[in-house]
Scaffold this motif. Structure first.
Motif, short mmCIF file in Angstrom:
data_model
loop_
_atom_site.label_atom_id
_atom_site.label_comp_id
_atom_site.label_asym_id
_atom_site.label_seq_id
_atom_site.Cartn_x
_atom_site.Cartn_y
_atom_site.Cartn_z
N GLY A 34 -57.64 10.01 6.97
CA GLY A 34 -57.30 11.14 6.10
C GLY A 34 -57.41 12.49 6.76
O GLY A 34 -57.10 13.52 6.16
N SER A 35 -57.88 12.52 8.03
CA SER A 35 -57.99 13.78 8.75
C SER A 35 -56.61 14.36 9.07
O SER A 35 -55.62 13.62 9.17
CB SER A 35 -58.74 13.58 10.07
N ASN A 64 -65.00 20.02 14.93
CA ASN A 64 -64.12 20.33 13.80
C ASN A 64 -63.84 19.07 12.99
O ASN A 64 -62.73 18.50 13.07
CB ASN A 64 -62.80 20.94 14.31
N PRO A 65 -64.81 18.61 12.21
CA PRO A 65 -64.62 17.40 11.40
C PRO A 65 -63.39 17.55 10.50
O PRO A 65 -63.13 18.62 9.95
CB PRO A 65 -65.90 17.33 10.57
N GLY A 66 -62.64 16.47 10.38
CA GLY A 66 -61.44 16.51 9.55
C GLY A 66 -60.18 16.85 10.31
O GLY A 66 -59.10 16.93 9.73
N ALA A 325 -54.16 24.28 14.08
CA ALA A 325 -53.63 24.48 15.42
C ALA A 325 -54.27 25.70 16.07
O ALA A 325 -54.62 25.68 17.26
CB ALA A 325 -52.11 24.65 15.36
N GLN A 326 -54.46 26.76 15.31
CA GLN A 326 -55.12 27.96 15.83
C GLN A 326 -56.57 27.66 16.22
O GLN A 326 -57.08 28.20 17.20
CB GLN A 326 -55.06 29.10 14.81
N TYR A 331 -60.42 27.14 20.51
CA TYR A 331 -61.40 26.30 21.18
C TYR A 331 -61.12 26.24 22.68
O TYR A 331 -62.04 26.40 23.50
CB TYR A 331 -61.35 24.90 20.58
N LEU A 332 -59.86 26.04 23.05
CA LEU A 332 -59.50 25.96 24.46
C LEU A 332 -59.72 27.28 25.18
O LEU A 332 -59.96 27.29 26.40
CB LEU A 332 -58.04 25.52 24.61
N MET A 333 -59.65 28.39 24.44
CA MET A 333 -59.82 29.71 25.05
C MET A 333 -61.26 30.21 24.99
O MET A 333 -61.55 31.29 25.49
CB MET A 333 -58.89 30.72 24.38
#
Length: 423
Positions: A34-35, A64-66, A325-326, A331-333
């Protein structure tokens, strides 16, 4: 034509493993539990140590659960073709790996979304970003990590040819390339990828010679391909071609083919991304190679232009999961994650506070860092309109010069005319 190409390629390549993805960008895909399922298409995973990018995604999911991330990975050329098709058919993955040369076109197609708005709505502080690629004043791509493109040299092949050190000028390079080719056994001095369906060789392997000597392909932001700087480079490449010092198959060769040939020990010198150092080491541990600045025009004493390319990131305009997505982009930045990614990618970080480990731990990357700091970053294709088409039209004319002896000035005049019509 772009729309038709998009339909054809989408029909051919939209399955499992394709960078277009399975429709998650516009259908609100959910994982089995369901995530929210984010599809992330890129060419990064094949160029990183095995499991590195997946490990970062696993850490993101824990934080980031979900939210789950499905990586859709392929080599650069395949990703490029599929991303162009996905942009035309509005079937891009939620999160998209981007080359700066693609951004202007994708933004105008409304295939990728305005990140400025996304960052503001999420409260993201963009002051930590080293750079942002904008169109019309709004950000559409964030460079995650940046790669310098130095010259790679096969130390054993050069030594066998009687060349004691990597060349630093064009005349030295020409002589070294001839000598390596003269050793025989399938060895060639230089390798040049000019495939027209993936024409980034014009950016990385041709125009890099112009920038290395402080030259430009533009004047006041407009095409200037008939100037002395560009003319001298094309003339130089023609000399290498006529001397048969360039590996065969150049006219249809892609970047991954170039790297394979160098890795297999058949090429004396190539211009390539730092991203491939570990790949080369892994695939041929016995290969002795070094890196140096791209040779400059004889007599040039200014700062060397240092070609670079970025692993950029963007978000699909059609994504149903822009907020999530943001979160992945942020997170990557982030400082620590960006340090980790730049370290495993052997690249320079996109976060101004991040520091890659390799600067201290690996002598070859320390050399690259020194080259970067002594030079001036240069890539004039980033953000240009229809940048891929510009590369391709230049490629067509360069091939006419190499294969059919079309005069250099004729080729450059034709390319200039074609470029000018697109500005």
């Amino acid at each position: 034509m772009a729309a038709t190409l998009g339909v054809v390629l989408a029909a051919c390549g939209g399955g499992e493993g394709s960078p277009i993805g399975g429709g998650g960008a516009d259908s609100g895909t959910k994982a089995a539990d369901g995530s929210v399922l984010l599809e992330f298409s890129q060419w990064w995973e094949p160029e990183l140590p095995k499991g590195a990018l997946r490990g970062i995604m696993d850490d993101f999911e824990k934080a980031n659960p979900g939210v789950k991330v499905k990586l859709i990975s392929a080599p650069y050329a395949s990703t490029q073709q599929q991303t162009v098709a996905g942009a035309a058919s509005k079937t891009l993955a939620d999160v998209v790996g981007l080359d700066g040369a693609w951004v202007s076109d994708f933004a105008k197609q409304k295939a990728i979304t305005d990140l400025t708005t996304l960052m503001k709505s999420s409260g993201y502080d963009d002051s930590q970003l080293a750079s942002q690629i904008k169109v019309g004043g709004e950000t559409y791509m964030i460079p995650v990590v940046n790669f310098v493109y130095p010259m790679f040299s096969n130390d054993d092949l050069l030594a066998k040819a009687g060349v004691n050190a990597p060349p630093s000028t064009r005349s030295e390079f020409l002589e070294a390339a001839k000598k390596v080719t003269a050793t025989g056994n399938g060895a060639y001095g230089w390798v040049l990828p000019l495939a027209q369906d993936a024409p980034n060789g014009i950016q990385n392997d041709v125009m890099s010679w112009v920038w290395a000597s402080g030259g430009s392909m533009l004047k006041d932001g407009k095409p200037d391909l008939t100037n002395q700087a560009v003319t001298s480079v094309v003339t130089f490449i023609k000399q290498l071609w006529d001397a048969k010092a360039i590996a065969p198959g150049a006219l249809t060769m892609k970047e991954q083919d170039k790297v394979e040939q160098f890795t297999n020990g058949r090429i004396g010198m190539m211009i390539d991304s730092l991203a491939h150092i570990n790949l080369i080491r892994q695939n041929n541990p016995k290969l002795k190679f070094s890196i140096s600045a791209i040779p400059a025009e004889d007599g040039y004493s200014g700062k060397r232009g240092m070609p670079y390319a970025s692993w950029g990131i963007g978000v699909s305009e059609n994504s149903s999961h822009k907020a999530e997505a943001q979160k992945l982009v942020a997170y990557l930045m982030s400082k620590d994650v960006n340090s980790k990614l730049s370290s495993v990618a052997n690249a320079f970080p996109g976060n101004t506070q991040s520091v890659p480990d390799f600067v201290k731990s690996d002598a070859m990357f320390k050399t690259a860092f020194d080259i970067w700091n002594k030079g001036v970053p240069a890539n004039e294709f980033t953000g240009l309109p229809t940048a891929e088409d510009l590369m391709r039209s230049f490629d067509v004319q360069l091939q006419e010069t190499l294969a059919n002896n079309q005069p250099v000035q004729t080729s450059l005049s034709k390319a200039q005319s074609d470029w000018s019509s697109k500005f």
